[in-house]
Design an enzyme around this catalytic site. Structure first.
Site, PDB file in Angstrom:
ATOM      1  CG  ASP A  28      -1.822   1.151   1.382  1.00  0.00           C
ATOM      2  OD1 ASP A  28      -1.737   2.062   0.538  1.00  0.00           O
ATOM      3  OD2 ASP A  28      -2.619   1.161   2.342  1.00  0.00           O
ATOM      4  CD  GLU A  81      26.344   4.377   7.429  1.00  0.00           C
ATOM      5  OE1 GLU A  81      26.190   3.173   7.633  1.00  0.00           O
ATOM      6  OE2 GLU A  81      25.678   5.263   8.020  1.00  0.00           O
ATOM      7  CB  CYS A 113      24.017   8.100  10.355  1.00  0.00           C
ATOM      8  SG  CYS A 113      23.235   6.783   9.442  1.00  0.00           S
ATOM      9  CB  THR A 154      14.336   4.096   4.516  1.00  0.00           C
ATOM     10  OG1 THR A 154      15.357   3.096   4.659  1.00  0.00           O
ATOM     11  CG2 THR A 154      13.069   3.614   5.189  1.00  0.00           C
ATOM     12  CB  SER A 206      17.705   0.418  14.286  1.00  0.00           C
ATOM     13  OG  SER A 206      16.625   0.719  13.422  1.00  0.00           O
ATOM     14  CG  HIS A 235      20.224  10.389  11.642  1.00  0.00           C
ATOM     15  ND1 HIS A 235      20.682  10.557  10.366  1.00  0.00           N
ATOM     16  CD2 HIS A 235      19.940   9.064  11.759  1.00  0.00           C
ATOM     17  CE1 HIS A 235      20.687   9.381   9.740  1.00  0.00           C
ATOM     18  NE2 HIS A 235      20.240   8.464  10.569  1.00  0.00           N
ATOM     19  CE  LYS A 244       8.135   5.370  14.494  1.00  0.00           C
ATOM     20  NZ  LYS A 244       6.976   4.670  14.997  1.00  0.00           N
ATOM     21  CG  ASN A 279      19.157   7.175   5.828  1.00  0.00           C
ATOM     22  OD1 ASN A 279      19.784   8.204   6.108  1.00  0.00           O
ATOM     23  ND2 ASN A 279      19.146   6.113   6.614  1.00  0.00           N
ATOM     24  CB  SER A 312      23.541   2.283  13.635  1.00  0.00           C
ATOM     25  OG  SER A 312      22.218   2.657  13.371  1.00  0.00           O
TER      26      SER A 312
END
Ligand code: CAA
Length: 394
Positions: A28, A81, A113, A154, A206, A235, A244, A279, A312
């Site tokens: 979707d 990275e 990152c 992403t 993560s 970030h 979030k 990203n 990370s």
């Protein structure tokens, strides 16, 4: 005191609208658009890699800011990275492609990152210690997950270059606070074993590592003296993550603001570039910063932005930057994004396969035609071949 004096950005020349990917993956489209907050994904074509993106961002910076003399650059650090060699840094190719001075320290910084932010902080200290000289930091990355994986929508790519030096003329884009909240913890949330082409990710874990790092960085930063920052940059692995993070931040700091209104005012103007690029790992936080600058320009002068950077693995920092007069210079981002060639999911998969083929020894045939100013031509006898306007002869 050292400051960022000029910036430049680059993005790949092709873009895949995410409703196209959703159709190809039988998902979707609302999951990508509303669930993740993503609209488009930047796709690298043969001829583009982490080096060419970094070189292009640097050339854009130097063209935006002709008042700064490239021969004064005595430090060049690339945060990445998605480097292309385990020993040789991306930075040395950028140095060569731009024809920078041999009197220069040149190296990469890696921590997922977080690498670009680490490079920026280091360069700021270097610039303080070397008045009259300039430091160049470039965050450049290509975000890549397996085909058909939850991380695939992403993906993205891009680079941001930042020039630092002593300020005093009031022309800086922004200054970094000396005060920093830091947090480091060994976690296996996202990583890329040297034997794999793509990252391994424990996606939901993560997200919780990111939020935990945010809280611990804020705790380490301590109480903000005076007012809240005028804006907040986080970030951005995908825009919903930022939503979030913002909600978690307000809750952690015990702020009783209207979350949606605060998000709309302090965060939303930072996200439009990320929505259209995806990203870009180390560069993502700077794409948000550039987006804010491009959206609000001169009205930012004297205002502040709280910046949270997460890598990370993990390492994070929260700091506050203060904008100066340099925010008036346009980075021409909207035109760059609008002028990209739109591709479909089949073309995206073909380009991905072609880029992979170009990463093999013997791929150099001299026939890569890329309309960018710098081109990765392939590999000959284990040596990467680039072409660009400013190449120095060996
Ligand atoms: N319509 C609207 N929304 C929908 C929907 C639909 N039809 N279907 C699902 N959604 C919503 C879900 O409710 C969910 O929203 P919430 O998070 O608000 O609950 C959202 O879409 C995502 O759905 P899922 O959680 O089911 O998605 P997923 O499991 O397939 O993948 C992901 C999500 C784990 C983030 C995945 O994209 C991923 O692994 N990404 C890479 C890892 C990453 O970016 N981590 C971020 C922190 S680490 C970091 O920041 C470093 C870095 O750069 C990698």
């Amino acid at each position: 005191m050292a400051a960022v004096l000029a910036m430049g950005i680059s993005v790949p020349r092709h873009v895949l609208p995410l409703h196209e990917l959703a159709r190809a993956r039988n998902v979707d489209p609302a999951k990508y658009r509303l669930g993740l907050g993503c609209k488009e994904m930047a796709v690298v074509a043969p001829g583009e890699d982490t080096v060419t993106l970094a070189a292009e961002a640097t050339l854009s910076l130097l063209q935006n800011a002709p008042e700064y003399e490239p021969s004064k650059i005595g430090l060049l650090v690339v945060g990445t990275e998605s480097g292309v060699d385990r020993a040789k840094p991306v930075a040395i190719w950028v140095h060569n492609l731009l024809g920078l001075s041999a009197s220069c320290e040149v190296f990469d910084v890696k921590h997922a990152c977080f690498g670009g932010t680490a490079a920026l902080r280091m360069a700021s200290l270097w610039a303080d210690a070397n008045p009259g000289r300039l430091a160049l930091v470039v965050a450049s990355d290509i975000a890549r997950y397996p085909l058909n994986s939850p991380g695939e929508p992403t993906q993205g790519a891009g680079a941001v270059a930042l020039l630092l030096g002593s300020c005093g003329r009031g022309e800086e884009v922004f200054t970094l606070s000396k005060r920093v909240g830091m947090y480091a913890a060994q976690v296996d949330d996202f990583w890329q074993p040297a034997y794999l082409k793509e990252a391994v990710v424990r996606g939901h874990y993560s997200i919780s590592c990111y939020i935990e790092s945010l809280k611990r960085s804020l705790e380490d930063y301590g109480e903000e003296p005076g007012n809240d920052p005028d804006f907040l940059v986080f970030h951005c692995p995908f825009p919903k993550m930022v939503k979030k993070a913002h909600a978690a931040m307000l809750e952690f700091l015990g702020k009783s603001y209207d979350v949606s209104e605060d998000f709309r005012r302090r965060v939303e103007p930072t996200l439009w570039v990320n929505e259209r690029v995806g990203n870009a790992y180390t560069a993502s936080v700077f794409l948000s910063l550039c987006g804010l600058i491009e959206a609000l320009g001169g009205s930012l002068i004297g205002r502040t932005v709280g910046v949270f950077s997460y890598g990370s693995g993990s390492c994070a920092e929260y700091a506050v930057y203060t904008f100066g007069n340099g925010v008036k210079t346009s980075l021409d981002i909207k035109r760059r994004l609008d002028s990209r060639e739109v591709i479909n999911a089949t073309q995206y998969e073909r380009m991905r396969a072609e880029c992979e083929a170009l990463e093999q020894n013997g791929s150099y045939k001299g026939n890569v035609t890329n309309l960018g100013r710098f081109t990765f031509m392939g590999i000959q006898e284990h040596r990467r071949v680039y072409c660009g306007n400013n190449l120095r002869p060996e």
